[in-house]
Design a protein around this motif. Structure first.
Motif, mmCIF file in Angstrom:
data_model
loop_
_atom_site.group_PDB
_atom_site.id
_atom_site.type_symbol
_atom_site.label_atom_id
_atom_site.label_comp_id
_atom_site.label_asym_id
_atom_site.label_seq_id
_atom_site.Cartn_x
_atom_site.Cartn_y
_atom_site.Cartn_z
ATOM 1 N N ASN A 33 71.392 74.017 15.383
ATOM 2 C CA ASN A 33 70.719 74.697 15.447
ATOM 3 C C ASN A 33 69.579 75.566 16.181
ATOM 4 N N SER A 72 63.828 73.681 15.750
ATOM 5 C CA SER A 72 63.545 72.162 15.545
ATOM 6 C C SER A 72 62.729 71.940 14.086
ATOM 7 N N THR A 95 66.866 71.784 10.037
ATOM 8 C CA THR A 95 68.225 72.616 10.201
ATOM 9 C C THR A 95 68.121 74.097 9.003
#
Length: 122
Positions: free
Chosen positions: A75, A24, A27
């Motif tokens: 991600n 987080s 990206t």
């Protein structure tokens, strides 16, 4: 970049586990992502890495049993661990670097997750 590792647990020898590392803050699709592990009273060691292009690299001790993969839209990076052995018992850490080159040294990584414990019973 913040990394959150999960999926650890207790499994019998020969079993499987899948670890996840959710990133987080930014990206990480262009980052090299890796998994390291640290057993009790031992140094943290490289286990597997994956480049932004999907090129993978494994330590000899896990080659053929572990598979690293990534899901860029989520991600997230994964470590599928099969045929687990008691010597795989360790805290597993995910790591990330903005370098384009896969490296195995801990110093090559800028960001680290908090670790997730994997215990393999015999």
């Amino acid at each position: 970049v913040q990394l959150q590792a999960s999926g650890g647990g207790v499994v019998q020898a020969g079993g499987s586990l899948r670890l996840s590392c959710a990133a987080s803050g930014r990206t990480v699709s262009g980052y090299v992502m890796a998994w390291f592990r640290q057993a009790a009273e031992k140094e943290r060691e490289f286990a597997a890495a994956i480049s932004s292009f999907g090129t993978t690299n494994y330590a000899d001790s896990v080659k053929g049993r572990f598979t690293i993969s990534r899901d860029n839209p989520k991600n997230t990076v994964y470590l599928q661990m099969n045929s687990l052995k008691p010597e795989d018992t360790a805290v597993y850490y995910c790591a990330a670097t903005s370098s384009m080159t896969v490296v195995r040294g801990r110093d090559g990584y800028d960001y680290w997750g908090q670790g997730t414990l994997v215990t393999v019973s015999s």
